[in-house]
Write a protein that holds these residues in place. Structure first.
Motif, PDB file in Angstrom:
ATOM      1  N   ARG A   1      -1.402   0.804  -2.386  1.00 18.23           N
ATOM      2  CA  ARG A   1      -0.031   0.988  -1.865  1.00 18.23           C
ATOM      3  C   ARG A   1       0.572  -0.398  -1.689  1.00 18.23           C
ATOM      4  NH1 ARG A   1      -0.369   6.369   0.104  1.00 18.23           N
ATOM      5  NH2 ARG A   1      -2.472   6.845   0.849  1.00 18.23           N
TER       6      ARG A   1
ATOM      7  N   ILE B   1       4.058  -0.945  -0.964  1.00 15.52           N
ATOM      8  CA  ILE B   1       5.274  -0.954  -0.143  1.00 15.52           C
ATOM      9  C   ILE B   1       4.949  -0.299   1.202  1.00 15.52           C
ATOM     10  CG2 ILE B   1       7.683  -0.198   0.053  1.00 15.52           C
ATOM     11  CD1 ILE B   1       7.874  -0.083  -2.953  1.00 15.52           C
TER      12      ILE B   1
ATOM     13  N   LEU C   1      13.117   0.580  -3.775  1.00 17.99           N
ATOM     14  CA  LEU C   1      12.755  -0.549  -2.912  1.00 17.99           C
ATOM     15  C   LEU C   1      13.489  -0.566  -1.568  1.00 17.99           C
ATOM     16  CD1 LEU C   1      12.454  -3.504  -5.458  1.00 17.99           C
ATOM     17  CD2 LEU C   1      10.635  -2.105  -4.476  1.00 17.99           C
ATOM     18  N   GLU C   2      14.626   0.113  -1.483  1.00 12.57           N
ATOM     19  CA  GLU C   2      15.353   0.117  -0.208  1.00 12.57           C
ATOM     20  C   GLU C   2      15.363   1.505   0.415  1.00 12.57           C
ATOM     21  OE1 GLU C   2      18.637  -2.649   0.487  1.00 12.57           O
ATOM     22  OE2 GLU C   2      18.810  -2.803  -1.695  1.00 12.57           O
TER      23      GLU C   2
ATOM     24  N   THR D   1      12.663  -3.474   8.356  1.00  9.58           N
ATOM     25  CA  THR D   1      13.910  -2.846   7.900  1.00  9.58           C
ATOM     26  C   THR D   1      15.003  -2.921   8.970  1.00  9.58           C
ATOM     27  OG1 THR D   1      13.379  -0.616   8.703  1.00  9.58           O
ATOM     28  CG2 THR D   1      12.520  -1.214   6.538  1.00  9.58           C
TER      29      THR D   1
ATOM     30  N   ILE E   1      11.935   3.490   1.275  1.00  8.13           N
ATOM     31  CA  ILE E   1      11.084   3.131   2.421  1.00  8.13           C
ATOM     32  C   ILE E   1      11.135   4.237   3.472  1.00  8.13           C
ATOM     33  CG2 ILE E   1      10.867   1.522   4.365  1.00  8.13           C
ATOM     34  CD1 ILE E   1      11.735  -0.717   2.490  1.00  8.13           C
TER      35      ILE E   1
ATOM     36  N   ARG F   1       5.948   1.862   4.068  1.00  8.92           N
ATOM     37  CA  ARG F   1       6.953   2.914   4.159  1.00  8.92           C
ATOM     38  C   ARG F   1       6.668   3.815   5.351  1.00  8.92           C
ATOM     39  NH1 ARG F   1       5.951   6.056  -0.523  1.00  8.92           N
ATOM     40  NH2 ARG F   1       7.810   7.222   0.018  1.00  8.92           N
TER      41      ARG F   1
ATOM     42  N   MET G   1       5.067  -8.136  -0.137  1.00 14.65           N
ATOM     43  CA  MET G   1       4.235  -7.068  -0.694  1.00 14.65           C
ATOM     44  C   MET G   1       3.513  -6.328   0.441  1.00 14.65           C
ATOM     45  SD  MET G   1       4.821  -7.037  -3.862  1.00 14.65           S
ATOM     46  CE  MET G   1       3.558  -5.935  -4.433  1.00 14.65           C
TER      47      MET G   1
ATOM     48  N   THR H   1      -0.787  -2.183  -8.701  1.00 17.53           N
ATOM     49  CA  THR H   1      -1.355  -1.186  -7.787  1.00 17.53           C
ATOM     50  C   THR H   1      -2.847  -0.979  -8.030  1.00 17.53           C
ATOM     51  OG1 THR H   1      -0.637   0.491  -9.364  1.00 17.53           O
ATOM     52  CG2 THR H   1       0.811   0.088  -7.490  1.00 17.53           C
TER      53      THR H   1
ATOM     54  N   GLY I   1      14.223  -4.623   3.397  1.00 12.65           N
ATOM     55  CA  GLY I   1      12.874  -4.134   3.072  1.00 12.65           C
ATOM     56  C   GLY I   1      12.019  -5.078   2.251  1.00 12.65           C
ATOM     57  N   THR I   2      11.570  -4.595   1.105  1.00 12.07           N
ATOM     58  CA  THR I   2      10.525  -5.274   0.333  1.00 12.07           C
ATOM     59  C   THR I   2      11.003  -6.543  -0.347  1.00 12.07           C
ATOM     60  OG1 THR I   2       9.517  -3.122  -0.052  1.00 12.07           O
ATOM     61  CG2 THR I   2       8.842  -4.879  -1.518  1.00 12.07           C
TER      62      THR I   2
END
Length: 406
Positions: free
Chosen positions: A76, A78, A179-180, A23, A183, A80, A294, A96, A390-391
């Motif tokens: 999980r 993402i 997604l942003e 990030t 995190i 974070r 991922m 998931t 991020g992702t």
């Protein structure tokens, strides 16, 4: 509705090999030299950030982890700042899910995304692209992310789900929150999931009285491996997945492709002259600018490419970095007529993307219709290209000059 809070900032990275952070603004802006540095150091690197996280840097190490569901869980997906207890087994099946739950959950979703199903959807996607282009073609300059790339997948998936295409701004907001911002901010993520679940629950309830011919009714009519209807939580989880996974990823891929063509006149002119090359070019643009990273959770100690990995850590599974591994792709430049292209943009292993046919079709149609009507375009030097953090990585601002304005 509460305001979206701003995520907490991380300290800047000064040692990428031992303290990487996906990030960090430097990574967001230009991750390619960072991946080269990490790969040169080790096939697997580690950071103490995110409560401990590994990152495989080579294609082979990424493939090894993606194919190993014994040591690496998908519960999980993402990486974070926090790792709250998982309370729902149906958070976003099948992405998931781990075996043995994964396979039946994935098989349920395959029929709506076959190549034949995409052919039926294609005319609507072409119409969406042309409706959007009609709105700006005479303007000379525009933000192509704001006016074109982000709307195509949002409206296409809304059409498939049978929900109003006019709700696009809601979906875009939730994706940004999850997604942003999510995190680094648990409350923002939970708010988005709650709002999305309430939205889809209302659509599920409406279809109980009045079934429709769309993806929501398809899931409501589906049966599990024992012949029972899916629980509402499973339907909801799959709908959240389709909305999140079906939008940001493709909008990012279309945006990156147009960004490349705006910067590379030779490739743009060739595709205008040889539109039959666009499907091959799409594969190469997917390789070069893969949008999706991922995650996995290490649930059992093991080794990857000779490097020990310990349980309790996360794994940043970077398919984009794998696609830049010179051992797999020796010439690290974009070759739009590359014939052999075993890229990992749609993932590897059992979790390979369900919607790959949809993404390919949307990318192909978006480029075909754009190049047909706007063969001349370039980056606007008065504007700034910005990228998502991020992702999923893709242009969020894409200032272009069109035609005579260039």
């Amino acid at each position: 509705m509460s305001d979206i809070s701003q995520p907490t900032a991380h300290p800047p990275v000064t040692d990428w090999v031992h303290d990487f952070d996906h990030t960090d603004p430097q990574w967001t802006e230009d991750p390619f030299p960072i991946w080269d540095e990490l790969r040169a150091a080790s096939p697997v690197v580690h950071t103490e950030r995110f409560l401990g996280c590994y990152m495989p840097t080579t294609y082979e190490a990424v493939r090894e982890i993606a194919n190993d569901s014994e040591h690496f869980s998908s519960r999980r997906i993402i990486v974070r700042d926090v790792r709250p207890e998982i309370t729902s087994r149906n958070s976003a099946p099948p992405i998931t899910s781990d075996p043995p739950v994964h396979k039946p959950a994935k098989q349920l979703l395959l029929p709506p995304f076959t190549p034949d199903a995409m052919k039926k959807l294609e005319p609507r996607v072409r119409a969406i692209c042309n409706e959007l282009i009609d709105g700006f073609i005479t303007e000379g300059r525009l933000d192509a992310a704001e006016r074109y790339t982000k709307h195509i997948p949002v409206r296409a998936i809304a059409h498939m789900l049978g929900i109003p295409e006019t709700d696009s701004d809601l979906f875009i907001r939730w994706i940004h929150m999850i997604l942003e911002l999510g995190i680094k901010d648990e409350n923002t993520l939970l708010q988005a999931v709650h709002e999305m679940s309430a939205y889809f629950s209302a659509h599920i309830e409406a279809r109980k009285n009045k079934p429709t011919d769309d993806l929501i009714s398809y899931l409501m009519n589906a049966r599990d491996k024992d012949g029972n209807p899916l629980e509402d939580s499973h339907v909801l989880g799959s709908l959240r997945l389709l909305l999140i996974a079906g939008i940001d990823t493709t909008w990012s891929a279309i945006g990156s492709s147009l960004w490349h063509l705006a910067r590379t006149p030779a490739d743009r002119e060739r595709l205008v002259a040889e539109p039959e090359l666009i499907p091959t070019a799409v594969e190469e643009l997917l390789r070069a600018y893969s949008p999706v990273t991922m995650a996995r959770e290490v649930v059992k100690e093991t080794t990857v490419s000779g490097c020990p990995v310990k349980a309790g850590n996360m794994v940043l599974l970077s398919f984009p970095a794998a696609n830049r591994d010179p051992k797999m792709f020796p010439d690290d430049k974009v070759v739009i007529d590359r014939r052999e292209n075993r890229h990992a943009a749609f993932g590897l292993g059992i979790h390979r993307c369900v919607g790959s046919n949809l993404a390919r079709m949307e990318m192909q149609v978006a480029l075909e219709e754009w190049l047909k009507r706007i063969p001349d375009f370039a980056l606007d030097p008065a504007g700034t290209v910005t990228w998502s953090q991020g992702t999923v990585r893709g242009p969020r601002q894409l200032p272009f000059l069109l035609g005579k304005a260039m």
